[in-house]
Every structure is written in structure tokens, then in C-alpha cells.
Design a protein around this motif. Sequence first.
Motif, PDB file in Angstrom:
ATOM      1  N   GLU A  21     -13.604   2.290  -8.528  1.00 66.09           N
ATOM      2  CA  GLU A  21     -13.429   3.544  -8.260  1.00 66.09           C
ATOM      3  C   GLU A  21     -14.396   3.964  -7.012  1.00 66.09           C
ATOM      4  O   GLU A  21     -15.595   3.527  -6.870  1.00 66.09           O
ATOM      5  CB  GLU A  21     -14.230   4.526  -9.436  1.00 66.09           C
ATOM      6  N   LYS A  55     -11.392  -1.604 -13.482  1.00 71.02           N
ATOM      7  CA  LYS A  55     -11.121  -0.519 -12.535  1.00 71.02           C
ATOM      8  C   LYS A  55     -12.091  -0.575 -11.453  1.00 71.02           C
ATOM      9  O   LYS A  55     -13.190  -0.958 -11.434  1.00 71.02           O
ATOM     10  CB  LYS A  55     -11.575   1.048 -13.001  1.00 71.02           C
ATOM     11  N   SER A  70     -13.384  10.035  -4.920  1.00 72.96           N
ATOM     12  CA  SER A  70     -11.899  10.581  -4.643  1.00 72.96           C
ATOM     13  C   SER A  70     -11.655  11.409  -3.601  1.00 72.96           C
ATOM     14  O   SER A  70     -10.522  11.537  -3.000  1.00 72.96           O
ATOM     15  CB  SER A  70     -11.370  10.907  -6.019  1.00 72.96           C
ATOM     16  N   GLU A  82      -2.571  -3.018  -2.675  1.00 79.30           N
ATOM     17  CA  GLU A  82      -2.377  -3.610  -4.048  1.00 79.30           C
ATOM     18  C   GLU A  82      -1.947  -5.326  -3.980  1.00 79.30           C
ATOM     19  O   GLU A  82      -0.855  -5.425  -3.274  1.00 79.30           O
ATOM     20  CB  GLU A  82      -1.079  -2.866  -4.811  1.00 79.30           C
ATOM     21  N   ALA A 136      -9.328   2.622  -4.068  1.00 74.68           N
ATOM     22  CA  ALA A 136      -8.293   3.521  -3.385  1.00 74.68           C
ATOM     23  C   ALA A 136      -8.915   3.909  -2.053  1.00 74.68           C
ATOM     24  O   ALA A 136      -8.103   4.526  -1.245  1.00 74.68           O
ATOM     25  CB  ALA A 136      -7.989   4.639  -4.385  1.00 74.68           C
ATOM     26  N   GLN A 149       0.646  -1.211   0.005  1.00 78.72           N
ATOM     27  CA  GLN A 149       0.096  -0.054   0.002  1.00 78.72           C
ATOM     28  C   GLN A 149       0.907   1.312   0.091  1.00 78.72           C
ATOM     29  O   GLN A 149       1.719   1.537   0.757  1.00 78.72           O
ATOM     30  CB  GLN A 149      -0.822  -0.030   1.301  1.00 78.72           C
ATOM     31  N   SER A 150       0.625   2.002  -0.962  1.00 79.67           N
ATOM     32  CA  SER A 150       1.445   3.268  -0.994  1.00 79.67           C
ATOM     33  C   SER A 150       0.413   4.430  -0.566  1.00 79.67           C
ATOM     34  O   SER A 150      -0.898   4.092  -0.430  1.00 79.67           O
ATOM     35  CB  SER A 150       1.697   3.565  -2.625  1.00 79.67           C
ATOM     36  N   GLN A 188      -3.261   5.247  -1.632  1.00 76.10           N
ATOM     37  CA  GLN A 188      -3.979   4.304  -2.431  1.00 76.10           C
ATOM     38  C   GLN A 188      -4.419   3.139  -1.707  1.00 76.10           C
ATOM     39  O   GLN A 188      -4.185   3.066  -0.462  1.00 76.10           O
ATOM     40  CB  GLN A 188      -2.752   3.722  -3.397  1.00 76.10           C
TER      41      GLN A 188
END
Lengths: 114, 111
Positions: free
Chosen positions: B5, B3, B8, A44, B103, A37-38, A41
Amino acid sequence: GAGVSQTPSNKVTEKGKYVELRCDPISGHTALYWYRQSLGQGPEFLIYFQGTGAADDSGLPNDRFFAVRPEGSVSTLKIQRTERGDSAVYLCASSSARNTGELFFGEGSRLTVL
Amino acid sequence: SQKIEQNSEALNIQEGKTATLTCNYTNYSPAYLQWYRQDPGRGPVFLLLIRENEKEKRKERLKVTFDTTLKQSLFHITASQPADSATYLCALDVNGNKLVFGAGTILRVKS
């Protein structure tokens, strides 16, 4: 232990060095995952073990990354010739389910490559 | 390309209101979807799992919906509290082998 344990919690190394990160999953959990994980973000996916074997290593970014789980319990993620771009939090998770169910995550190992 | 999403931008809401977070995905056909909470410097913590044949799932103040036609999940926190402030991650299963995460959306609940 009661939860997933990861060591070290923090690792600072120099570019080009070799690093090992350890994960001790919840006792009895057959499935073990490594994620990276960055900042900003989501985690991953890197690799998934079912028992001793790597069932899916499609997320390993290149051949500098390798992971083992020789006895089906503790796992070690190994990174050779570290690069600055490898800096991230490396998360380990375990699960009792054969198919993807609830994952129990450790607190992560923060790797900084200078 | 595949993807996932999530909103954000951070979601800022007042204590007591309902927070609604969105997760949209493309080019996946997940058998189920999960939501996790992550606090700064900590690992994600599982909240809820919803299967493709389930429309809605509830757990205490949490509710998740899953629309496989729209390829969307909504995550609701009712009667939100400042302690609910965290990053919320949605995750899809891929072939039963791994979870792929979005994310995340930062939720801030103000008192």
C-alpha cells in the motif's frame, strides 16, 4: 543499444486478433522481465526469464499469453485472441543480477484492443 | 492476502520542503525493497535499493528507511523541486525472482 528497447510503442488491434510485442534488453543482461501496467496502477508482474528459460511465469493471466526468449537476448510477448481487458502498457525490464536487483525498464508498448 | 500500500492520494508540497512517501506491506518477507520514479508515458526508473538488514540509505537528496518490524518503508526527498514531480513506486522482491510493485504515489511539487 544503450537501454531497453520495446517495439511497437503503440499497437491498436481488434478484439480476437493476435499480437506480438518485442523487447530488446540491455546487452549482456541475463534476466528479463515482462510487466503489465494499467492506468493508475503499478506494474503487474507477468513473467521472468533467466537466460533462455522462463524461471517464473506465475503472472501470466491465462493461456492466451505466452513469451519466448529463444537465444537469451530478445524476447517476444505473444497474446492470442486479444480481449478488450488486455489493453494496457506492457513493460519490459532487464537486469544483470541473478537475483532481483535494479531493473532497467523500457518505455513500454501501449496496447489498445478495440 | 499479500498487499503493498502506498499513499493513494497525490501528495502536494511546496518547493523546498521535504516530501515523505510511505510504503506499507503485509504478508511479505522481502530481502530488499526498491523505489522507482515514473514520469507520464515513460518506464519506471530505479532510484534506491535497501536491504532488510539496512535501516536507512541515502543518495543525494533522497533517503529511504526500511522497518521490517513495522513492515514499512519511508521515502524522503529533501529540498524538493518542481522537477521531482512524478509518480513514485515502491517494489518488494519475492523469492529473488521478481519485484512486486505498489500502485505508486503521485508527487506534485509547486514552485
